[in-house]
Structure formats: structure tokens, C-alpha cells
Scaffold this active site. Structure first.
Site, mmCIF file in Angstrom:
data_model
loop_
_atom_site.group_PDB
_atom_site.id
_atom_site.type_symbol
_atom_site.label_atom_id
_atom_site.label_comp_id
_atom_site.label_asym_id
_atom_site.label_seq_id
_atom_site.Cartn_x
_atom_site.Cartn_y
_atom_site.Cartn_z
ATOM 1 N N ASN A 1 -7.860 -7.230 -0.444
ATOM 2 C CA ASN A 1 -6.410 -6.701 -0.461
ATOM 3 C C ASN A 1 -6.370 -5.868 -1.877
ATOM 4 O OD1 ASN A 1 -3.455 -6.751 -0.222
ATOM 5 N ND2 ASN A 1 -3.753 -8.103 -2.148
ATOM 6 N N HIS B 1 -3.798 -4.470 -4.793
ATOM 7 C CA HIS B 1 -2.624 -4.862 -5.582
ATOM 8 C C HIS B 1 -2.388 -3.815 -6.761
ATOM 9 C CE1 HIS B 1 0.881 -7.153 -6.992
ATOM 10 N NE2 HIS B 1 0.109 -7.025 -8.250
ATOM 11 N N SER C 1 -6.037 -2.993 -8.502
ATOM 12 C CA SER C 1 -7.062 -3.805 -8.330
ATOM 13 C C SER C 1 -7.360 -4.052 -6.749
ATOM 14 C CB SER C 1 -6.870 -5.057 -9.074
ATOM 15 O OG SER C 1 -6.333 -5.242 -10.207
ATOM 16 N N ASP D 1 -2.079 -12.775 -4.658
ATOM 17 C CA ASP D 1 -2.733 -11.767 -5.518
ATOM 18 C C ASP D 1 -3.838 -12.344 -6.545
ATOM 19 O OD1 ASP D 1 -1.058 -9.626 -4.555
ATOM 20 O OD2 ASP D 1 0.530 -10.079 -5.666
HETATM 21 C C1 GRF Z 1 0.695 -0.402 -2.298
HETATM 22 O O1 GRF Z 1 0.847 0.175 -3.648
HETATM 23 C C2 GRF Z 1 -0.260 -1.581 -2.270
HETATM 24 O O2 GRF Z 1 -1.144 -1.606 -3.479
HETATM 25 C C3 GRF Z 1 0.629 -2.590 -2.388
HETATM 26 O O3 GRF Z 1 1.715 -2.173 -1.572
HETATM 27 C C4 GRF Z 1 1.726 -0.889 -1.366
HETATM 28 C C5 GRF Z 1 1.528 -0.562 0.008
HETATM 29 O O4 GRF Z 1 1.602 0.912 0.199
HETATM 30 N N1 GRF Z 1 0.143 -3.989 -2.062
HETATM 31 P P1 GRF Z 1 1.025 1.615 1.311
HETATM 32 O O5 GRF Z 1 1.529 1.188 2.498
HETATM 33 O O6 GRF Z 1 -0.628 1.362 1.483
HETATM 34 O O7 GRF Z 1 1.472 3.017 1.385
#
Ligand code: GRF
Length: 230
Positions: A111, A113, A140, A149
Site C-alpha cells: 500500500n 500512504h 511510504s 497503514d
Molecule cells: C494517495 O495520496 C495515496 O497515498 C492515498 O490516497 C491517495 C490516492 O490518490 N492512499 P490516487 O487515487 O492514487 O490519485
């Protein structure tokens, strides 16, 4: 003999900009993973059309169409298994996964984050980072564990917090770093250069070829003394 590419399924819920960064990186002939499908839990996720226009198989498994989270996750599991997925990459996937699903994909699901974990887990990360007054923010990529997370950290990128930043301006700066970090982290994970060992990622052992520390504001930039300068 060449090593077969890892087969990656991407989970999204919205915009899909990180998804696009993975799709685009995976086009390189020497990239160690291929994106075999994109699955959204929301039928109106913008990322679905983007994936299709990139020629990637994209579908919705609507989280609201199932009686239970387990039934939804069984459908996800079936789709990923049918396509021979080796690694699930969550990219802005906003639905909580049950510990049972996380266990099924133990050490095979990652994932991204938008914070320097373990700080600022959960939602509204940028608002909370600004409220806390941190000078360095970032993102990260981690292996997914049952707690939100959490999990072994594969890679991180740091960006400065600038005077006058809003959650939106900080988010945009972090997002640019995300787009560079995620393909890099997926490649490390897919090749086994980043592998889980004792709930941490061991390696990769690479020479440090950049600044060893990021200072923000830069040392000596205003009236502070840069200890590296005589
Ligand atoms: C990103 O900031 C990601 O880190 C978080 O949600 C957002 C998703 O953006 N988990 P996208 O859909 O990839 O544009």
C-alpha cells in the site's frame, strides 16, 4: 532464462494517479512486474476509465453490492486468483480490509500512504502534519498488515513543508513523490530485493549516492550555521 514478471492487481477507489504511475512504469520491458488488472470498489472511480484507456483490464467489484465484507473480499480474491495475481498493490483504496483477507495475502499485498509512517496514519494526514508543525513530510510504501497503514516499510520519500502550505499544496508535493516512489518500491518488492524478515524489510543494500540527510530549512540558509562549512 529470464525471471517471469510478477503479476500485479491494483486496488483503487478514486482518482487513480498512483495506479497510472504503476501502469506507466510497468511498460518498461525490464520492469519486473506487469499490471494484469485494476479493481475498484466504487463504480464511479475516475481511475477505472483511465486504466481502460491505458489498455488495462479494469472492473468494479462494488463494495455496496455485497451483504458482508467477507463476501466482497471473496469476490476480490476470486478475481485476483483467476488472473493469477501474485501481488496486490493498493493505490488509494479506501475500504478497510478484514484481517482474514489481509492474512490470505500475507506478504503479497502492499500500500502507499501519504505520510512518513508510522506518523499520521489514517485520514486527513496532511492537515494533521501541518497542525503538528512538522518541517518534513513524505510518503511510504509498506506491506499491508491488519492494522490500518501498518506493516513493514519498503520505501519512503521525504519532501519539505513550506511556509504557507495548505493541506492541498502539501498533498500535491507529496503526490509527486508518491508517483516516483511507488513504482520503485513495487520493483524492489517484486524482485525480492525488499523482502519481509522479522516484520521489517531487509535490504536492499545500496550505496547512498545522495545527501545522507535532508535538512529543511537547509543548513545555513538563513542565519543558522552550516556545520559542514568552515
Ligand atoms: C494517495 O495520496 C495515496 O497515498 C492515498 O490516497 C491517495 C490516492 O490518490 N492512499 P490516487 O487515487 O492514487 O490519485
Amino acid at each position: 532464462m529470464t525471471t517471469p514478471k510478477k503479476r500485479v492487481g491494483i486496488l483503487i477507489s478514486g482518482r487513480g494517479s498512483n495506479m497510472l504511475s504503476l501502469i506507466s512504469a510497468a511498460r518498461a520491458p525490464d520492469y519486473p512486474a506487469e499490471i494484469v488488472c485494476v479493481v475498484s470498489n466504487r463504480p464511479n472511480a475516475e481511475g477505472l476509465a483511465k486504466a481502460q484507456s491505458e489498455g488495462v483490464l479494469a472492473c468494479t467489484i462494488d463494495g455496496k453490492a455485497f451483504d458482508s465484507r467477507e463476501a466482497f473480499e471473496d469476490a476480490l480474491d476470486t478475481q485476483f486468483k483467476r488472473l493469477g495475481v501474485d501481488i496486490i498493490a493498493c493505490a488509494g483504496f479506501m475500504k478497510l480490509l478484514t484481517p482474514g483477507f489481509v492474512k490470505r495475502w500475507h506478504d503479497r499485498m502492499i500500500n502507499i500512504h501519504p505520510s512518513l509512517l508510522p506518523s499520521f496514519k489514517g485520514l486527513d494526514t496532511h492537515e494533521r502534519a501541518l497542525e503538528a508543525g512538522v518541517k518534513i513530510a513524505g510518503c511510504s510504501v509498506h506491506v499491508v498488515r491488519a492494522e490500518v497503514d501498518s506493516g513493514p516499510i519498503i520505501a519512503q520519500a521525504a519532501v519539505p513543508v513550506l511556509e504557507g502550505d495548505t493541506p492541498e499544496s502539501l498533498a500535491a508535493r507529496v503526490l509527486e513523490a508518491e508517483h516516483r516512489l511507488y513504482p520503485h518500491a513495487l520493483a524492489l518488492f517484486a524482485t525480492g530485493q525488499a523482502a519481509v524478515s522479522g516484520e521489517r524489510i531487509a535490504g536492499p543494500q545500496v550505496p547512498i549516492n545522495q545527501e545522507k540527510a535532508l535538512f529543511w530549512p537547509p543548513l545555513g540558509s538563513i542565519s543558522g550555521r552550516d556545520p559542514n562549512q568552515t
